[in-house]
Design a protein around this motif. Structure first.
Motif, PDB file in Angstrom:
ATOM      1  N   LEU A 153       0.813  -1.217   0.000  1.00 61.08           N
ATOM      2  CA  LEU A 153       0.000   0.000   0.000  1.00 61.08           C
ATOM      3  C   LEU A 153       0.847   1.268   0.000  1.00 61.08           C
ATOM      4  CD1 LEU A 153      -2.753   1.403   0.176  1.00 61.08           C
ATOM      5  CD2 LEU A 153      -2.660   1.098   2.673  1.00 61.08           C
ATOM      6  N   PHE A 154       1.730   1.397   0.982  1.00 64.71           N
ATOM      7  CA  PHE A 154       2.471   2.650   1.140  1.00 64.71           C
ATOM      8  C   PHE A 154       3.800   2.623   0.383  1.00 64.71           C
ATOM      9  CE2 PHE A 154      -0.089   2.232   5.108  1.00 64.71           C
ATOM     10  CZ  PHE A 154      -0.934   3.312   4.884  1.00 64.71           C
ATOM     11  N   PHE A 159       1.439  -5.040  -6.881  1.00 65.14           N
ATOM     12  CA  PHE A 159       1.597  -6.496  -6.943  1.00 65.14           C
ATOM     13  C   PHE A 159       0.487  -7.116  -7.798  1.00 65.14           C
ATOM     14  CE2 PHE A 159       3.926  -5.263  -3.216  1.00 65.14           C
ATOM     15  CZ  PHE A 159       5.026  -6.100  -3.207  1.00 65.14           C
ATOM     16  N   PRO A 160       0.805  -8.206  -8.502  1.00 59.74           N
ATOM     17  CA  PRO A 160      -0.214  -8.897  -9.299  1.00 59.74           C
ATOM     18  C   PRO A 160      -1.376  -9.372  -8.414  1.00 59.74           C
ATOM     19  CG  PRO A 160       1.990  -9.693  -9.839  1.00 59.74           C
ATOM     20  CD  PRO A 160       2.133  -8.837  -8.617  1.00 59.74           C
ATOM     21  N   GLN A 161      -2.540  -9.424  -9.002  1.00 57.88           N
ATOM     22  CA  GLN A 161      -3.757  -9.923  -8.352  1.00 57.88           C
ATOM     23  C   GLN A 161      -4.245  -9.038  -7.188  1.00 57.88           C
ATOM     24  OE1 GLN A 161      -2.834 -13.966  -7.205  1.00 57.88           O
ATOM     25  NE2 GLN A 161      -2.997 -14.731  -9.316  1.00 57.88           N
ATOM     26  N   ASP A 162      -3.692  -7.840  -7.096  1.00 62.76           N
ATOM     27  CA  ASP A 162      -4.154  -6.936  -6.045  1.00 62.76           C
ATOM     28  C   ASP A 162      -5.375  -6.151  -6.539  1.00 62.76           C
ATOM     29  OD1 ASP A 162      -4.495  -5.378  -3.848  1.00 62.76           O
ATOM     30  OD2 ASP A 162      -2.581  -4.301  -4.006  1.00 62.76           O
ATOM     31  N   LYS A 163      -6.516  -6.351  -5.881  1.00 66.30           N
ATOM     32  CA  LYS A 163      -7.749  -5.663  -6.263  1.00 66.30           C
ATOM     33  C   LYS A 163      -7.899  -4.312  -5.576  1.00 66.30           C
ATOM     34  CE  LYS A 163     -10.241  -9.962  -7.159  1.00 66.30           C
ATOM     35  NZ  LYS A 163     -11.425 -10.800  -6.835  1.00 66.30           N
ATOM     36  N   LEU A 164      -6.975  -3.991  -4.669  1.00 66.71           N
ATOM     37  CA  LEU A 164      -7.081  -2.736  -3.927  1.00 66.71           C
ATOM     38  C   LEU A 164      -6.181  -1.634  -4.493  1.00 66.71           C
ATOM     39  CD1 LEU A 164      -7.190  -4.144  -0.271  1.00 66.71           C
ATOM     40  CD2 LEU A 164      -9.101  -3.369  -1.680  1.00 66.71           C
ATOM     41  N   CYS A 165      -5.223  -2.003  -5.288  1.00 69.14           N
ATOM     42  CA  CYS A 165      -4.326  -1.033  -5.928  1.00 69.14           C
ATOM     43  C   CYS A 165      -4.109  -1.428  -7.387  1.00 69.14           C
ATOM     44  CB  CYS A 165      -2.972  -0.973  -5.207  1.00 69.14           C
ATOM     45  SG  CYS A 165      -3.068  -0.499  -3.463  1.00 69.14           S
ATOM     46  N   HIS A 183     -11.551   7.503  -7.323  1.00 63.01           N
ATOM     47  CA  HIS A 183     -11.215   6.271  -6.610  1.00 63.01           C
ATOM     48  C   HIS A 183     -11.527   6.370  -5.109  1.00 63.01           C
ATOM     49  CE1 HIS A 183      -8.888   5.961 -10.368  1.00 63.01           C
ATOM     50  NE2 HIS A 183      -9.031   4.656 -10.226  1.00 63.01           N
ATOM     51  N   LYS A 184     -12.198   7.438  -4.696  1.00 65.75           N
ATOM     52  CA  LYS A 184     -12.665   7.635  -3.315  1.00 65.75           C
ATOM     53  C   LYS A 184     -11.524   7.668  -2.299  1.00 65.75           C
ATOM     54  CE  LYS A 184     -17.089   5.459  -4.363  1.00 65.75           C
ATOM     55  NZ  LYS A 184     -18.036   4.358  -4.045  1.00 65.75           N
ATOM     56  N   VAL A 185     -10.443   8.322  -2.707  1.00 67.60           N
ATOM     57  CA  VAL A 185      -9.324   8.564  -1.793  1.00 67.60           C
ATOM     58  C   VAL A 185      -8.871  10.010  -1.982  1.00 67.60           C
ATOM     59  CG1 VAL A 185      -8.531   6.164  -1.687  1.00 67.60           C
ATOM     60  CG2 VAL A 185      -7.617   7.703  -3.461  1.00 67.60           C
ATOM     61  N   PRO A 186      -8.300  10.635  -0.947  1.00 68.20           N
ATOM     62  CA  PRO A 186      -7.772  11.991  -1.101  1.00 68.20           C
ATOM     63  C   PRO A 186      -6.576  12.018  -2.055  1.00 68.20           C
ATOM     64  CG  PRO A 186      -8.126  11.452   1.221  1.00 68.20           C
ATOM     65  CD  PRO A 186      -8.246  10.168   0.452  1.00 68.20           C
ATOM     66  N   TRP A 187      -6.417  13.137  -2.735  1.00 67.39           N
ATOM     67  CA  TRP A 187      -5.299  13.257  -3.675  1.00 67.39           C
ATOM     68  C   TRP A 187      -3.958  13.242  -2.948  1.00 67.39           C
ATOM     69  CZ3 TRP A 187      -1.872  17.299  -3.252  1.00 67.39           C
ATOM     70  CH2 TRP A 187      -2.279  18.404  -2.494  1.00 67.39           C
ATOM     71  N   GLU A 188      -3.957  13.605  -1.665  1.00 67.69           N
ATOM     72  CA  GLU A 188      -2.693  13.676  -0.926  1.00 67.69           C
ATOM     73  C   GLU A 188      -1.986  12.319  -0.843  1.00 67.69           C
ATOM     74  OE1 GLU A 188      -5.187  17.081   0.841  1.00 67.69           O
ATOM     75  OE2 GLU A 188      -5.512  15.060   0.071  1.00 67.69           O
ATOM     76  N   ILE A 189      -2.748  11.237  -0.659  1.00 66.74           N
ATOM     77  CA  ILE A 189      -2.110   9.920  -0.551  1.00 66.74           C
ATOM     78  C   ILE A 189      -1.555   9.471  -1.909  1.00 66.74           C
ATOM     79  CG2 ILE A 189      -4.270   8.648  -0.888  1.00 66.74           C
ATOM     80  CD1 ILE A 189      -1.221   7.677   1.302  1.00 66.74           C
ATOM     81  N   LEU A 190      -2.219   9.868  -3.007  1.00 66.08           N
ATOM     82  CA  LEU A 190      -1.688   9.553  -4.345  1.00 66.08           C
ATOM     83  C   LEU A 190      -0.392  10.317  -4.596  1.00 66.08           C
ATOM     84  CD1 LEU A 190      -4.974   9.519  -6.471  1.00 66.08           C
ATOM     85  CD2 LEU A 190      -3.848   7.625  -5.281  1.00 66.08           C
ATOM     86  N   LYS A 191      -0.362  11.542  -4.148  1.00 65.50           N
ATOM     87  CA  LYS A 191       0.862  12.354  -4.273  1.00 65.50           C
ATOM     88  C   LYS A 191       2.015  11.721  -3.494  1.00 65.50           C
ATOM     89  CE  LYS A 191       2.576  16.981  -3.068  1.00 65.50           C
ATOM     90  NZ  LYS A 191       3.518  16.587  -1.988  1.00 65.50           N
ATOM     91  N   GLU A 192       1.684  11.198  -2.284  1.00 66.80           N
ATOM     92  CA  GLU A 192       2.722  10.648  -1.418  1.00 66.80           C
ATOM     93  C   GLU A 192       3.300   9.345  -1.971  1.00 66.80           C
ATOM     94  OE1 GLU A 192       3.110   8.970   3.172  1.00 66.80           O
ATOM     95  OE2 GLU A 192       1.503  10.366   2.644  1.00 66.80           O
ATOM     96  N   ILE A 193       2.419   8.391  -2.335  1.00 67.29           N
ATOM     97  CA  ILE A 193       2.941   7.086  -2.749  1.00 67.29           C
ATOM     98  C   ILE A 193       3.585   7.136  -4.133  1.00 67.29           C
ATOM     99  CG2 ILE A 193       1.296   5.817  -1.328  1.00 67.29           C
ATOM    100  CD1 ILE A 193      -0.330   5.243  -3.835  1.00 67.29           C
ATOM    101  N   ASN A 194       3.183   8.122  -4.952  1.00 64.97           N
ATOM    102  CA  ASN A 194       3.779   8.247  -6.284  1.00 64.97           C
ATOM    103  C   ASN A 194       4.950   9.233  -6.305  1.00 64.97           C
ATOM    104  OD1 ASN A 194       2.051   6.633  -8.346  1.00 64.97           O
ATOM    105  ND2 ASN A 194       0.533   7.699  -7.085  1.00 64.97           N
ATOM    106  N   ARG A 195       5.234   9.818  -5.138  1.00 66.51           N
ATOM    107  CA  ARG A 195       6.344  10.772  -5.011  1.00 66.51           C
ATOM    108  C   ARG A 195       6.229  11.896  -6.041  1.00 66.51           C
ATOM    109  NH1 ARG A 195       8.544   5.638  -4.541  1.00 66.51           N
ATOM    110  NH2 ARG A 195       9.398   5.136  -2.460  1.00 66.51           N
ATOM    111  N   ILE A 196       5.051  12.478  -6.099  1.00 66.00           N
ATOM    112  CA  ILE A 196       4.782  13.578  -7.023  1.00 66.00           C
ATOM    113  C   ILE A 196       5.027  14.892  -6.276  1.00 66.00           C
ATOM    114  CG2 ILE A 196       3.037  14.708  -8.449  1.00 66.00           C
ATOM    115  CD1 ILE A 196       1.662  11.991  -8.717  1.00 66.00           C
ATOM    116  N   ASN A 197       5.999  15.636  -6.682  1.00 62.52           N
ATOM    117  CA  ASN A 197       6.340  16.880  -5.997  1.00 62.52           C
ATOM    118  C   ASN A 197       5.410  18.015  -6.382  1.00 62.52           C
ATOM    119  OD1 ASN A 197       8.572  15.697  -4.693  1.00 62.52           O
ATOM    120  ND2 ASN A 197       9.887  16.025  -6.501  1.00 62.52           N
ATOM    121  N   GLN A 198       5.009  18.064  -7.650  1.00 63.45           N
ATOM    122  CA  GLN A 198       4.143  19.143  -8.120  1.00 63.45           C
ATOM    123  C   GLN A 198       2.925  18.535  -8.829  1.00 63.45           C
ATOM    124  OE1 GLN A 198       7.369  21.164 -10.405  1.00 63.45           O
ATOM    125  NE2 GLN A 198       6.918  22.972  -9.118  1.00 63.45           N
TER     126      GLN A 198
END
Length: 350
Positions: A153-154, A159-165, A183-198
Motif C-alpha cells: 500500500l504505502f 503487486f499482481p492480483q491486487d484488487k485494492l491497488c 477512486h474515493k481517496v484523497p489526492w494527498e495519498i496519491l501524491k505521497e505514494i507516487n512521489r509527485i512533488n508538483q
C-alpha cells in the motif's frame, strides 16, 4: 235556685247517634294507619336490605380483589437475548485458536518461500481476523498485516492480483484531485505514494499507482485503539486519546464530514470562548482537524466532534479529551491523507 243540667239529658237520642258514627270511623282510621305503616315499613326494609347487599357486594369484591392480588404469583420477565458485537467478542476472547495459529504459520512460510506472494498472504491473514482467537493472536496478525501494508500500500510497487491497488494512465486534462475523487481517496495519498512533488505538473500518458478506496476506521474505547481499513482489509492500528469522564467519545457510526478537513484551523474553547490560533503555545489541536458527523447510535445528530492531532502526545492512550479523538501528529497527518469526506466511516465501539 241553681240549675244543673241533668245527666240523663246528655244521652239524648241525637247525641247518641253522633257518638255511634264516630265509633264506626275509628276502626277505619286504625286500619288505614296500619296499612300505611305496613307499606312504608316494607319499603324501608327493602331499601336497607338493598343497601346492605350493595355494601356486602362491594366488600366482597374488594376482598376478592385483595385475595387475587395476594394469591396470584407475579410472573418474572423473560430474559432478553444478549447482543454481542463481533468486534467486541474478538477483542475479549482469551483462548487461543489452533486455526489462527496454523494460519500465522502458513503465511510466515509462504512469505519466506515466495516473497512476491504478499497479496495472497495479506488476504489469508485478513480473513482469519473474522474467527475467534486470543488477543495475543489477533495482535500478532494485525502486526503482520501492518508490515505487509508498507509493501503493497504505502509504496510505489503494485503487486499482481491486487484488487485494492492498480495502475492508472493519466489522461489529458486529468487533475490528481479528480483522480482521487474517482477512486474515493484523497489526492494527498496519491501524491505521497507516487512521489509527485508538483501535482499541477502531472503529465498525460504518465502511469501512476491508484488506491481503490474508501478507507474506514474502527475505534475501540476499551483499548484506546484505532484500526484502519481499506474497504474491509485491515491496514494498521494506531493509539488514540479519547473523551474523559462526563465527556466520553460517543459510540456509534460517524462519517467524515464533507468540507470538514482542515489544516491547523483556529479553535475556540467552548467553555471559555477564548480563540486560539495555531501559533499559540496553548493551541491544542495539532496540525490536522478531521470533522465528523454522527449518523447512528449515540453519535446520531452529534456535532463538534473530530479526529485531530495534539501537542500533548503523552495523553495518547488516555481519556483526557472533551470527546474528540486524538492522534499523534504524524498519525493524524497520515489519517488526513487517507480518509475521504462523505465516504469514510468512523465506527466507535466499546
Amino acid at each position: 235556685m241553681a240549675f244543673y243540667p241533668s245527666r240523663s239529658r246528655s244521652y239524648s237520642r241525637p247525641k247518641i247517634g253522633r257518638i255511634r258514627k264516630r265509633i264506626h270511623i275509628y276502626p277505619v282510621l286504625i286500619i288505614f294507619f296500619i296499612a300505611i305503616v305496613f307499606i312504608y315499613g316494607r319499603y324501608l326494609l327493602s331499601t336497607n336490605k338493598a343497601e346492605t347487599s350493595a355494601v356486602l357486594i362491594d366488600t366482597e369484591a374488594e376482598n376478592q380483589t385483595s385475595s387475587l392480588m395476594i394469591v396470584t404469583p407475579m410472573q418474572e420477565p423473560k430474559p432478553q437475548p444478549e447482543i454481542i458485537l463481533p468486534e467486541i467478542a474478538l477483542e475479549n476472547t482469551s483462548q487461543s485458536n489452533p486455526d489462527a495459529a496454523q494460519c500465522i504459520n502458513e503465511v510466515t512460510l509462504l512469505i519466506n518461500t515466495k516473497p512476491d506472494s504478499i497479496i495472497e498472504a495479506r488476504d489469508k491473514l485478513n480473513q482469519s481476523l473474522s474467527i475467534s482467537m486470543s488477543r495475543e493472536q489477533q495482535t500478532a496478525i494485525k502486526l503482520k498485516l501492518s508490515e505487509l501494508a508498507d509493501k503493497w500500500l504505502f509504496s510505489r510497487t503494485i503487486f499482481p492480483q491486487d484488487k485494492l491497488c492498480s495502475d492508472y494512465i493519466v489522461k489529458p486534462g486529468d487533475l490528481l484531485k479528480r483522480i482521487g475523487e474517482q477512486h474515493k481517496v484523497p489526492w494527498e495519498i496519491l501524491k505521497e505514494i507516487n512521489r509527485i512533488n508538483q501535482p499541477e505538473m502531472l503529465q498525460a500518458a504518465e502511469t501512476i499507482k491508484v488506491i481503490h478506496g474508501p478507507f474506514h476506521v474502527k475505534i475501540y474505547r476499551s483499548t484506546f485503539t484505532m484500526d484502519l481499513y481499506l474497504q474491509d482489509t485491515f491496514v494498521k492500528s494506531f493509539p488514540v486519546g479519547l473523551g474523559k469522564s462526563g465527556r466520553e467519545t460517543p459510540k456509534g457510526l460517524w462519517i467524515v464530514k464533507p468540507g470538514g478537513k482542515m489544516i491547523s484551523p483556529p479553535w475556540t474553547d467552548p467553555d471559555t470562548s477564548k480563540r486560539y490560533e495555531a501559533d499559540n503555545p496553548n493551541y491544542p489541536l495539532g496540525s490536522r482537524w478531521i470533522a465528523l458527523e454522527g449518523v447512528e447510535g449515540e453519535a446520531k445528530g452529534r456535532v463538534g466532534f473530530a479526529i485531530h492531532g495534539t501537542k500533548k502526545p503523552e495523553q495518547i492512550g488516555t481519556a483526557d479529551s472533551r470527546g474528540c479523538i486524538r492522534l499523534r501528529d504524524n498519525d493524524v497527518i497520515l489519517m488526513y491523507n487517507l480518509l475521504m469526506p462523505g465516504f469514510s466511516r468512523v465506527q466507535v465501539l466499546e
